[in-house]
Design an enzyme around this catalytic site. Structure first.
Site, PDB file in Angstrom:
ATOM      1  N   THR A  77      35.721  29.020  44.734  1.00 55.30           N
ATOM      2  CA  THR A  77      35.908  29.274  46.025  1.00 55.30           C
ATOM      3  C   THR A  77      34.819  30.518  46.385  1.00 55.30           C
ATOM      4  OG1 THR A  77      38.176  28.915  45.765  1.00 55.30           O
ATOM      5  CG2 THR A  77      37.575  30.424  47.284  1.00 55.30           C
ATOM      6  N   ASN A 156      38.182  16.240  45.188  1.00 63.32           N
ATOM      7  CA  ASN A 156      39.051  16.530  44.340  1.00 63.32           C
ATOM      8  C   ASN A 156      40.453  15.741  44.521  1.00 63.32           C
ATOM      9  OD1 ASN A 156      38.790  18.142  46.759  1.00 63.32           O
ATOM     10  ND2 ASN A 156      40.627  18.832  46.338  1.00 63.32           N
ATOM     11  N   HIS A 206      37.400  26.798  35.117  1.00 63.93           N
ATOM     12  CA  HIS A 206      38.533  26.118  34.726  1.00 63.93           C
ATOM     13  C   HIS A 206      38.952  24.754  35.043  1.00 63.93           C
ATOM     14  CE1 HIS A 206      40.623  25.909  38.812  1.00 63.93           C
ATOM     15  NE2 HIS A 206      39.874  26.663  39.122  1.00 63.93           N
ATOM     16  N   THR A 245      30.619  44.131  37.785  1.00 60.41           N
ATOM     17  CA  THR A 245      30.452  43.996  36.376  1.00 60.41           C
ATOM     18  C   THR A 245      30.815  42.407  36.035  1.00 60.41           C
ATOM     19  OG1 THR A 245      30.810  46.366  35.938  1.00 60.41           O
ATOM     20  CG2 THR A 245      31.295  44.996  34.186  1.00 60.41           C
ATOM     21  N   CYS A 332      46.257  23.035  46.671  1.00 65.53           N
ATOM     22  CA  CYS A 332      46.427  24.202  47.729  1.00 65.53           C
ATOM     23  C   CYS A 332      47.279  23.540  48.893  1.00 65.53           C
ATOM     24  CB  CYS A 332      45.165  24.391  47.938  1.00 65.53           C
ATOM     25  SG  CYS A 332      43.846  23.360  48.246  1.00 65.53           S
TER      26      CYS A 332
END
Ligand SMILES: Cc1ncc(COP(=O)(O)O)c(C=O)c1O
Length: 408
Positions: A77, A156, A206, A245, A332
């Protein structure tokens, strides 16, 4: 081996982390905890070296010749947001038009809508019944104001793989930047950003047996050098494109996941395609009025998407949810009962869009699991249809569409 329930067949929502990935990550939570931007001591050097290695591993997976072209983000995303918004802001003086497709994942579509509200013009190119985008339709959509083409690599929901190389060649010919959302494709099929003429590519860990919360945006450095405006201001990490970071353990896990995917890809994709075909044949040979969604050949090896007339996808999943985990529509959108916009975009009726089920296999899927899920899906659909008056009428030869329903 005894089956473990519920059997996971929803690997296009996420994949389990490979234990080898977890092993690679663990030391970076504890003894190797340095900040990769700490230049003055060995803790920092160690972390920086680990990040550099991971950058190289991700670069290799997608065919990037220079690891510096890989910018780490928090996932697909964020990469898509950075690509689209970053190009829009950077090249605004050049033009305000973007070409994309109607079947992009929500991140792509929602960013495009936001850019429209900010004065951009967006052309949403439709897809053919097999889910393929017609490259000529993209060509016809390009105007002198077009600064970006964004087309997903593989879908997807239906798994259709686009002709990315042809789109890349078109983008080059027209001098337009080309972004592809390869979140579903990366790690599952060979990708070569050089050969395919890709300028920007989004991916996530993932969906390739890595951890959640880390992804990458490939940003071409040569031929042409692509520039993007950052979304976040801060310490100027990731060559100024993504301050913050880096989550070193996740980055290390992403790198290892990419490396494993590259090593096992030929064998893994063959095995999963064979199992997928077995599942498909088992279902389609025993269930009438069941329709394969997507392209019969140009599709991801682990994806199977079928619509079943006269049953709701949701009801099938409810009937099976203690035994197997699949999805209807994409993860989603499954919180709402909206039918899948992807299945609708390939021309299916609302009824068939409501009745689609996506089975997605993964590295740890076994023959027994495939056999079980296929058999139980057929049984549950049979039971639901036995209770369906519409199915009964259809079997009696009544044309359902010709019925005029009378409200009492
Ligand atoms: C095609 C596609 N693009 C983007 C994303 C978003 O990726 P992430 O979950 O890493 O934000 C997904 C997630 O499933 C996806 O399938």
């Amino acid at each position: 081996m005894a089956l473990k329930f519920p059997i996971f067949m929803d690997s296009q929502s996420t994949t389990p982390c490979d234990p080898r990935v977890v092993d690679a990550m663990l030391p970076y939570f504890t003894e190797k905890f340095g900040h990769p931007a700490s230049r003055n001591h060995p803790y920092g050097w160690e972390a920086e070296a680990a990040v550099d290695r991971a950058r190289g591993q991700v670069a290799q997976l997608i065919g990037a010749r220079d690891p510096k072209e890989v910018v780490f983000t928090s996932g697909g995303t964020e990469s898509i947001n950075l690509a689209l918004k970053g190009v829009a802001e950077m090249y605004r003086e050049k033009g305000n038009h973007i070409v994309t497709t109607v079947i992009e994942q929500r991140a792509g579509l929602d960013v495009a809508k936001r850019l429209e509200r900010q004065g951009f013009e967006v052309t949403y190119v439709p897809v053919q019944p097999d889910g393929m985008v017609d490259v000529d339709a993209i060509r016809n959509a390009i105007t002198p104001k077009t600064v970006l083409i964004s087309v997903m690599y593989a879908n997807n929901e239906i798994g259709t793989i686009q002709d990315v190389a042809a789109i890349g060649a078109l983008a080059k010919e027209k001098g337009v930047i080309f972004h592809t959302d390869a979140t579903q494709a990366a790690g599952k099929m060979p990708i070569d950003v050089e050969k395919a003429g890709i300028d920007l590519l989004s991916c996530t860990a993932h969906l390739m047996y890595g951890p959640k919360g880390v992804g990458a945006l490939y940003v071409r450095r040569k031929g042409p050098r692509v520039r993007i405006a950052p979304m976040m201001d801060g310490g100027g990490h990731e060559r100024g494109m993504r301050s913050g970071t880096l989550p070193v353990p996740l980055v290390v896990g992403f790198g290892r996941a990419a490396e494993i995917c590259r090593e096992v890809m030929p064998e893994e994709s063959r095995r999963l395609a064979a199992l997928r075909d077995q599942l498909q044949d088992g279902i389609l040979s025993r269930v009438d009025e069941a329709f394969l969604n997507g392209h019969p050949e140009r599709r991801l090896p682990h994806n199977l998407n079928i619509s079943f007339s006269y049953v709701e996808g949701e009801s099938v999943l409810m009937g099976l949810n203690k035994e197997a985990a699949m999805s209807s529509g994409s993860a989603c959108t499954s919180a709402t009962l909206e039918p899948s916009y992807v299945i609708a975009a390939i021309g299916a009726s609302t009824e068939l869009a409501h009745s689609s089920i996506r089975f997605s296999l993964h590295r740890f899927t076994t023959d027994e699991e495939v056999e079980y899920v296929g058999r139980r899906t057929v049984e549950v659909i049979g039971r639901l249809r036995d209770m369906s008056p519409l199915y009964e009428l259809a079997k009696e030869g009544v044309d359902i569409k010709s019925i005029h329903w009378k409200a009492e």
